[in-house]
Scaffold this motif. Structure first.
Motif, mmCIF file in Angstrom:
data_model
loop_
_atom_site.group_PDB
_atom_site.id
_atom_site.type_symbol
_atom_site.label_atom_id
_atom_site.label_comp_id
_atom_site.label_asym_id
_atom_site.label_seq_id
_atom_site.Cartn_x
_atom_site.Cartn_y
_atom_site.Cartn_z
ATOM 1 N N TYR A 127 2.047 0.766 6.602
ATOM 2 C CA TYR A 127 1.684 0.294 8.191
ATOM 3 C C TYR A 127 0.389 -0.663 7.409
ATOM 4 O O TYR A 127 -0.142 -0.042 6.155
ATOM 5 C CB TYR A 127 0.931 1.329 9.135
ATOM 6 C CG TYR A 127 -0.142 0.357 9.330
ATOM 7 C CD1 TYR A 127 0.270 -0.964 10.707
ATOM 8 C CD2 TYR A 127 -1.407 0.594 10.301
ATOM 9 C CE1 TYR A 127 -0.519 -1.053 11.649
ATOM 10 C CE2 TYR A 127 -2.109 0.481 10.587
ATOM 11 C CZ TYR A 127 -1.446 -0.660 11.547
ATOM 12 O OH TYR A 127 -3.004 -1.137 12.810
ATOM 13 N N ALA A 128 0.135 -1.822 7.014
ATOM 14 C CA ALA A 128 -0.920 -2.507 7.008
ATOM 15 C C ALA A 128 -2.301 -2.413 7.851
ATOM 16 O O ALA A 128 -2.629 -3.038 8.363
ATOM 17 C CB ALA A 128 -0.947 -4.127 6.358
ATOM 18 N N ALA A 129 -2.851 -1.608 7.424
ATOM 19 C CA ALA A 129 -3.872 -1.499 8.546
ATOM 20 C C ALA A 129 -5.264 -2.301 7.888
ATOM 21 O O ALA A 129 -6.371 -2.633 7.076
ATOM 22 C CB ALA A 129 -4.444 0.403 8.026
ATOM 23 N N ASP A 167 -5.209 -0.607 -0.244
ATOM 24 C CA ASP A 167 -6.154 0.413 -0.677
ATOM 25 C C ASP A 167 -6.659 1.021 0.309
ATOM 26 O O ASP A 167 -6.785 2.124 0.660
ATOM 27 C CB ASP A 167 -7.400 0.624 -1.515
ATOM 28 C CG ASP A 167 -8.338 -0.207 -1.147
ATOM 29 O OD1 ASP A 167 -8.258 -1.614 -0.159
ATOM 30 O OD2 ASP A 167 -9.395 -0.240 -2.508
ATOM 31 N N HIS A 168 -6.801 -0.042 1.588
ATOM 32 C CA HIS A 168 -7.518 0.863 2.910
ATOM 33 C C HIS A 168 -6.033 1.199 3.747
ATOM 34 O O HIS A 168 -6.567 2.379 4.079
ATOM 35 C CB HIS A 168 -8.285 -0.740 3.647
ATOM 36 C CG HIS A 168 -8.190 -0.199 4.842
ATOM 37 N ND1 HIS A 168 -9.542 0.296 4.759
ATOM 38 C CD2 HIS A 168 -8.444 -0.390 6.632
ATOM 39 C CE1 HIS A 168 -9.818 1.009 6.258
ATOM 40 N NE2 HIS A 168 -8.803 0.521 7.097
ATOM 41 N N ALA A 169 -4.855 0.701 3.458
ATOM 42 C CA ALA A 169 -3.512 1.198 4.490
ATOM 43 C C ALA A 169 -3.591 2.629 3.271
ATOM 44 O O ALA A 169 -3.486 3.458 3.876
ATOM 45 C CB ALA A 169 -1.887 0.531 3.704
ATOM 46 N N ALA A 226 -5.943 10.046 -3.252
ATOM 47 C CA ALA A 226 -6.050 9.697 -2.133
ATOM 48 C C ALA A 226 -6.820 10.157 -1.276
ATOM 49 O O ALA A 226 -6.986 9.568 -0.143
ATOM 50 C CB ALA A 226 -4.582 11.234 -1.731
ATOM 51 N N GLU A 227 -8.023 10.109 -2.244
ATOM 52 C CA GLU A 227 -8.995 10.448 -0.838
ATOM 53 C C GLU A 227 -10.331 9.765 -1.240
ATOM 54 O O GLU A 227 -10.718 9.691 -0.180
ATOM 55 C CB GLU A 227 -10.175 12.066 -2.355
ATOM 56 C CG GLU A 227 -9.301 12.842 -2.341
ATOM 57 C CD GLU A 227 -9.639 14.245 -3.391
ATOM 58 O OE1 GLU A 227 -11.284 14.715 -3.091
ATOM 59 O OE2 GLU A 227 -9.172 14.119 -4.142
#
Length: 277
Positions: free
Chosen positions: A126-128, A110-112, A266-267
């Protein structure tokens, strides 16, 4: 009636009016928002491959609706035009290739997902690294929907920044200059964020643009953002509003409902739709 057929009956209404009609009919939130998304993006498949931001748009749509349903809506409005139907076919092929034709786009976390939608040019795969330090809850909903009740029941003990409370504290009328109120709210938010302390941002926040600012401030300080949209049927909203100490004129609520944009996934790191009937 399925989502495509329902969307086809509301194409001329536009996103906001379609949402209002379906809300007044008591249509379940997820079904309603899928229809509203199809109405909003009804012409996207025509010439879609020319858009530089196409992937981002398609990924966002896929979190609420299905892009194959969007293609079906476009095909139904093409009037048999072979050139337009070819564009729809290309749209289907492309969304299948990028993994969001008939399902939500998948992200590593969810962070990515959150960072992808707030960072132009980012690779969706990309796995932020999740470096969040606290959680900020951004509320959204019409007056009388039950936001205060949800906050009291679901986030007890968490500091609350309420624009209504700040107006009263500063002696600013809802129809007056809101600049000092907003400035005071953001000042308090940054105090909490600098201390690594989460909070609830409690305001109507009915449009994406309004939510984006409060979300961006929280994210800039490495907060995890949860967006909570609280709603109730129109008659319930008006009844609760009239029982409040700070009543909003019914005509104002009606105007606010006319520009209402429900938060999408997306928010925030999480987006919760609450039916507070």
């Amino acid at each position: 009636m399925n989502v495509v057929d329902e969307a086809l009956t509301l194409l001329d209404a536009g996103e906001h009016k379609a949402r209002r009609i379906l809300w007044e009919r008591g249509v379940p939130i997820a079904f309603r928002e899928a229809i509203a998304a199809l109405v909003q993006h009804q012409r996207l498949p025509f010439g879609a491959l020319e858009r530089p931001d196409l992937d981002r748009v398609l990924f966002r749509i896929s979190l609420v609706a299905r892009n194959d349903d969007l293609a079906a809506v476009a095909a139904a409005t093409a009037g048999g035009d072979e050139a337009l139907l070819t564009e729809v076919a290309l749209f289907r092929q492309y969304t299948r290739e990028i993994g969001c034709l008939d399902r939500p786009r998948q992200f590593p976390s969810d962070h990515a997902r959150f960072e992808y939608f707030r960072t132009p040019g980012r690779d969706p795969a990309y796995a932020a690294f999740d470096d969040t330090t606290c959680t900020v809850t951004v509320m959204s909903g019409l007056p009388g929907a039950g936001k205060d009740h949800w906050v009291a029941a679901s986030r007890p003990g968490v500091p609350v920044i309420s624009l209504d409370d700040l107006r009263e504290e500063l002696g600013v009328r809802p129809t007056g200059d809101q600049g000092p109120v907003v400035a005071a709210a953001y000042a308090r938010a940054k105090e909490h964020l600098r201390a690594g302390r989460g909070y609830v941002w409690n305001a109507t926040n009915l449009t994406r643009a309004l939510r984006a600012r409060s979300v961006a401030v929280a994210a800039d300080y490495r907060a995890r953002v949860e967006v909570v949209s609280v709603e109730a049927p129109p008659d319930v909203v008006h009844r609760r509003n009239l029982a409040r100490a700070r009543t909003v004129p019914p005509a104002v609520i009606d105007r606010m409902a006319g520009r209402w944009e429900v938060p999408d996934p997306a928010e925030g790191h999480s987006v919760l739709w609450v039916d507070n009937t």
